[in-house]
Design a protein around this motif. Structure first.
Motif, PDB file in Angstrom:
ATOM      1  N   ARG A 123       0.872  -1.184   0.000  1.00 40.88           N
ATOM      2  CA  ARG A 123       0.000   0.000   0.000  1.00 40.88           C
ATOM      3  C   ARG A 123       0.898   1.220   0.000  1.00 40.88           C
ATOM      4  NH1 ARG A 123      -4.731   1.043   4.252  1.00 40.88           N
ATOM      5  NH2 ARG A 123      -5.499  -0.745   3.116  1.00 40.88           N
ATOM      6  N   GLN A 124       0.508   2.224  -0.782  1.00 36.74           N
ATOM      7  CA  GLN A 124       1.323   3.421  -0.872  1.00 36.74           C
ATOM      8  C   GLN A 124       0.426   4.643  -1.030  1.00 36.74           C
ATOM      9  OE1 GLN A 124       3.792   3.663  -4.440  1.00 36.74           O
ATOM     10  NE2 GLN A 124       5.414   4.584  -3.228  1.00 36.74           N
ATOM     11  N   ARG A 125       0.787   5.720  -0.357  1.00 37.35           N
ATOM     12  CA  ARG A 125       0.127   7.011  -0.550  1.00 37.35           C
ATOM     13  C   ARG A 125       1.064   7.861  -1.387  1.00 37.35           C
ATOM     14  NH1 ARG A 125      -4.393   8.055   2.496  1.00 37.35           N
ATOM     15  NH2 ARG A 125      -4.775   6.554   4.132  1.00 37.35           N
ATOM     16  N   VAL A 126       0.492   8.514  -2.409  1.00 40.92           N
ATOM     17  CA  VAL A 126       1.296   9.275  -3.357  1.00 40.92           C
ATOM     18  C   VAL A 126       0.705  10.656  -3.512  1.00 40.92           C
ATOM     19  CG1 VAL A 126       2.128   9.376  -5.730  1.00 40.92           C
ATOM     20  CG2 VAL A 126       1.833   7.165  -4.620  1.00 40.92           C
ATOM     21  N   GLN A 127       1.553  11.669  -3.430  1.00 39.39           N
ATOM     22  CA  GLN A 127       1.112  13.029  -3.706  1.00 39.39           C
ATOM     23  C   GLN A 127       1.597  13.394  -5.096  1.00 39.39           C
ATOM     24  OE1 GLN A 127       2.511  15.511  -0.496  1.00 39.39           O
ATOM     25  NE2 GLN A 127       0.551  15.316   0.520  1.00 39.39           N
ATOM     26  N   GLY A 128       0.701  13.992  -5.885  1.00 42.76           N
ATOM     27  CA  GLY A 128       1.081  14.433  -7.220  1.00 42.76           C
ATOM     28  C   GLY A 128       0.926  13.354  -8.265  1.00 42.76           C
ATOM     29  N   THR A 129       1.615  13.571  -9.382  1.00 40.68           N
ATOM     30  CA  THR A 129       1.503  12.676 -10.525  1.00 40.68           C
ATOM     31  C   THR A 129       2.835  11.995 -10.789  1.00 40.68           C
ATOM     32  OG1 THR A 129       2.071  14.476 -12.016  1.00 40.68           O
ATOM     33  CG2 THR A 129      -0.273  14.129 -11.581  1.00 40.68           C
ATOM     34  N   GLY A 130       2.865  11.157 -11.794  1.00 37.29           N
ATOM     35  CA  GLY A 130       4.086  10.457 -12.165  1.00 37.29           C
ATOM     36  C   GLY A 130       3.899   8.960 -12.069  1.00 37.29           C
ATOM     37  N   THR A 131       5.018   8.249 -12.023  1.00 33.49           N
ATOM     38  CA  THR A 131       4.981   6.794 -12.001  1.00 33.49           C
ATOM     39  C   THR A 131       5.376   6.268 -10.620  1.00 33.49           C
ATOM     40  OG1 THR A 131       5.521   6.697 -14.349  1.00 33.49           O
ATOM     41  CG2 THR A 131       5.880   4.690 -13.070  1.00 33.49           C
ATOM     42  N   SER A 132       4.552   5.388 -10.089  1.00 29.78           N
ATOM     43  CA  SER A 132       4.835   4.713  -8.817  1.00 29.78           C
ATOM     44  C   SER A 132       5.212   3.269  -9.119  1.00 29.78           C
ATOM     45  CB  SER A 132       3.607   4.728  -7.911  1.00 29.78           C
ATOM     46  OG  SER A 132       3.243   6.044  -7.595  1.00 29.78           O
ATOM     47  N   VAL A 133       6.173   2.755  -8.377  1.00 29.36           N
ATOM     48  CA  VAL A 133       6.606   1.367  -8.562  1.00 29.36           C
ATOM     49  C   VAL A 133       6.228   0.584  -7.311  1.00 29.36           C
ATOM     50  CG1 VAL A 133       8.567  -0.156  -8.959  1.00 29.36           C
ATOM     51  CG2 VAL A 133       8.533   2.120 -10.011  1.00 29.36           C
ATOM     52  N   LEU A 134       5.413  -0.456  -7.503  1.00 36.62           N
ATOM     53  CA  LEU A 134       4.993  -1.334  -6.424  1.00 36.62           C
ATOM     54  C   LEU A 134       5.704  -2.671  -6.613  1.00 36.62           C
ATOM     55  CD1 LEU A 134       1.148  -0.753  -6.757  1.00 36.62           C
ATOM     56  CD2 LEU A 134       2.798   0.658  -5.553  1.00 36.62           C
ATOM     57  N   THR A 135       6.114  -3.293  -5.531  1.00 40.42           N
ATOM     58  CA  THR A 135       6.797  -4.575  -5.647  1.00 40.42           C
ATOM     59  C   THR A 135       6.057  -5.640  -4.854  1.00 40.42           C
ATOM     60  OG1 THR A 135       8.231  -4.052  -3.768  1.00 40.42           O
ATOM     61  CG2 THR A 135       9.062  -3.505  -5.959  1.00 40.42           C
ATOM     62  N   GLY A 136       6.207  -6.867  -5.303  1.00 42.17           N
ATOM     63  CA  GLY A 136       5.588  -7.987  -4.615  1.00 42.17           C
ATOM     64  C   GLY A 136       6.205  -9.293  -5.087  1.00 42.17           C
ATOM     65  N   GLU A 137       5.692 -10.390  -4.562  1.00 40.27           N
ATOM     66  CA  GLU A 137       6.144 -11.723  -4.951  1.00 40.27           C
ATOM     67  C   GLU A 137       4.934 -12.607  -5.193  1.00 40.27           C
ATOM     68  OE1 GLU A 137       8.556 -13.085  -1.686  1.00 40.27           O
ATOM     69  OE2 GLU A 137      10.379 -12.343  -2.640  1.00 40.27           O
ATOM     70  N   LEU A 138       5.025 -13.412  -6.248  1.00 47.41           N
ATOM     71  CA  LEU A 138       4.005 -14.428  -6.488  1.00 47.41           C
ATOM     72  C   LEU A 138       4.388 -15.654  -5.680  1.00 47.41           C
ATOM     73  CD1 LEU A 138       3.591 -14.071 -10.343  1.00 47.41           C
ATOM     74  CD2 LEU A 138       2.085 -13.203  -8.557  1.00 47.41           C
ATOM     75  N   PRO A 139       3.414 -16.246  -4.972  1.00 45.39           N
ATOM     76  CA  PRO A 139       3.716 -17.428  -4.167  1.00 45.39           C
ATOM     77  C   PRO A 139       4.257 -18.561  -5.034  1.00 45.39           C
ATOM     78  CG  PRO A 139       1.507 -16.607  -3.704  1.00 45.39           C
ATOM     79  CD  PRO A 139       2.021 -15.856  -4.894  1.00 45.39           C
ATOM     80  N   GLY A 140       5.153 -19.300  -4.499  1.00 42.82           N
ATOM     81  CA  GLY A 140       5.725 -20.439  -5.204  1.00 42.82           C
ATOM     82  C   GLY A 140       7.017 -20.857  -4.531  1.00 42.82           C
ATOM     83  N   ASP A 141       7.657 -21.852  -5.091  1.00 43.07           N
ATOM     84  CA  ASP A 141       8.928 -22.313  -4.553  1.00 43.07           C
ATOM     85  C   ASP A 141       9.934 -22.368  -5.695  1.00 43.07           C
ATOM     86  OD1 ASP A 141      10.793 -23.202  -2.754  1.00 43.07           O
ATOM     87  OD2 ASP A 141      10.182 -25.308  -2.921  1.00 43.07           O
ATOM     88  N   PRO A 142      10.729 -21.365  -5.868  1.00 46.86           N
ATOM     89  CA  PRO A 142      10.855 -20.144  -5.061  1.00 46.86           C
ATOM     90  C   PRO A 142       9.798 -19.108  -5.457  1.00 46.86           C
ATOM     91  CG  PRO A 142      12.435 -20.045  -6.836  1.00 46.86           C
ATOM     92  CD  PRO A 142      11.718 -21.386  -6.960  1.00 46.86           C
ATOM     93  N   PRO A 143       9.553 -18.119  -4.575  1.00 51.68           N
ATOM     94  CA  PRO A 143       8.636 -17.030  -4.915  1.00 51.68           C
ATOM     95  C   PRO A 143       9.174 -16.254  -6.126  1.00 51.68           C
ATOM     96  CG  PRO A 143       9.176 -16.986  -2.578  1.00 51.68           C
ATOM     97  CD  PRO A 143      10.075 -17.995  -3.220  1.00 51.68           C
ATOM     98  N   VAL A 144       8.267 -15.716  -6.924  1.00 48.52           N
ATOM     99  CA  VAL A 144       8.647 -14.978  -8.135  1.00 48.52           C
ATOM    100  C   VAL A 144       8.424 -13.487  -7.881  1.00 48.52           C
ATOM    101  CG1 VAL A 144       8.160 -14.640 -10.584  1.00 48.52           C
ATOM    102  CG2 VAL A 144       7.992 -16.937  -9.582  1.00 48.52           C
ATOM    103  N   PRO A 145       9.499 -12.701  -7.846  1.00 48.48           N
ATOM    104  CA  PRO A 145       9.340 -11.263  -7.638  1.00 48.48           C
ATOM    105  C   PRO A 145       8.755 -10.589  -8.873  1.00 48.48           C
ATOM    106  CG  PRO A 145      11.652 -11.791  -7.994  1.00 48.48           C
ATOM    107  CD  PRO A 145      10.903 -13.091  -7.970  1.00 48.48           C
ATOM    108  N   PHE A 146       8.016  -9.509  -8.648  1.00 48.57           N
ATOM    109  CA  PHE A 146       7.452  -8.746  -9.761  1.00 48.57           C
ATOM    110  C   PHE A 146       7.341  -7.285  -9.353  1.00 48.57           C
ATOM    111  CE2 PHE A 146       3.744  -9.882  -7.278  1.00 48.57           C
ATOM    112  CZ  PHE A 146       2.964  -8.741  -7.309  1.00 48.57           C
ATOM    113  N   ARG A 147       7.123  -6.444 -10.363  1.00 51.86           N
ATOM    114  CA  ARG A 147       6.890  -5.016 -10.145  1.00 51.86           C
ATOM    115  C   ARG A 147       5.624  -4.616 -10.886  1.00 51.86           C
ATOM    116  NH1 ARG A 147      11.688  -1.110 -11.443  1.00 51.86           N
ATOM    117  NH2 ARG A 147      10.796  -1.339 -13.501  1.00 51.86           N
ATOM    118  N   VAL A 148       4.931  -3.661 -10.322  1.00 51.34           N
ATOM    119  CA  VAL A 148       3.784  -3.053 -10.996  1.00 51.34           C
ATOM    120  C   VAL A 148       4.097  -1.566 -11.119  1.00 51.34           C
ATOM    121  CG1 VAL A 148       1.336  -2.471 -10.828  1.00 51.34           C
ATOM    122  CG2 VAL A 148       2.115  -4.748 -10.166  1.00 51.34           C
ATOM    123  N   LEU A 149       3.955  -1.041 -12.326  1.00 55.08           N
ATOM    124  CA  LEU A 149       4.175   0.374 -12.595  1.00 55.08           C
ATOM    125  C   LEU A 149       2.825   1.044 -12.757  1.00 55.08           C
ATOM    126  CD1 LEU A 149       6.950  -0.242 -15.248  1.00 55.08           C
ATOM    127  CD2 LEU A 149       7.297   0.345 -12.863  1.00 55.08           C
TER     128      LEU A 149
END
Length: 95
Positions: A39-65
């Protein structure tokens, strides 16, 4: 304050959802398989980068722009990046 935007994509059996609630301070939420992972609070405009992992063995990292345009009437854009491959996340209607 504008209306909320919801983006969704299924990736290798996992549900990835991004909720963007615009306003003077926007709130962006990232859910994987229905559970909030970022969760992120953003002031203004532009691009925000969110990160997470998909469950698995091993977990798979990903980014959302999340790109929020400068003009308030325009719809934000959202894309998923996994293993260096970026794909747009379509906006979905929530009823």
């Amino acid at each position: 304050m504008g209306r909320s935007h919801h983006f969704h994509l299924d990736h290798h059996g996992h549900s990835i959802t991004v909720n963007v609630r615009p306003g003077r301070t926007s709130r962006i939420e990232l859910l994987v398989d229905g559970k909030e992972v970022f969760r992120q609070r953003v002031q203004g405009t532009g691009t925000s980068v969110l990160t997470g992992e998909l469950p698995g063995d091993p977990p798979v990292p990903f980014r959302v722009l999340v790109h929020q345009p400068r003009l308030g009437a325009l719809i934000p854009r959202c894309s998923l990046e996994v293993d260096g491959v970026e794909q747009p996340m379509p906006e979905r209607a929530v009823v």
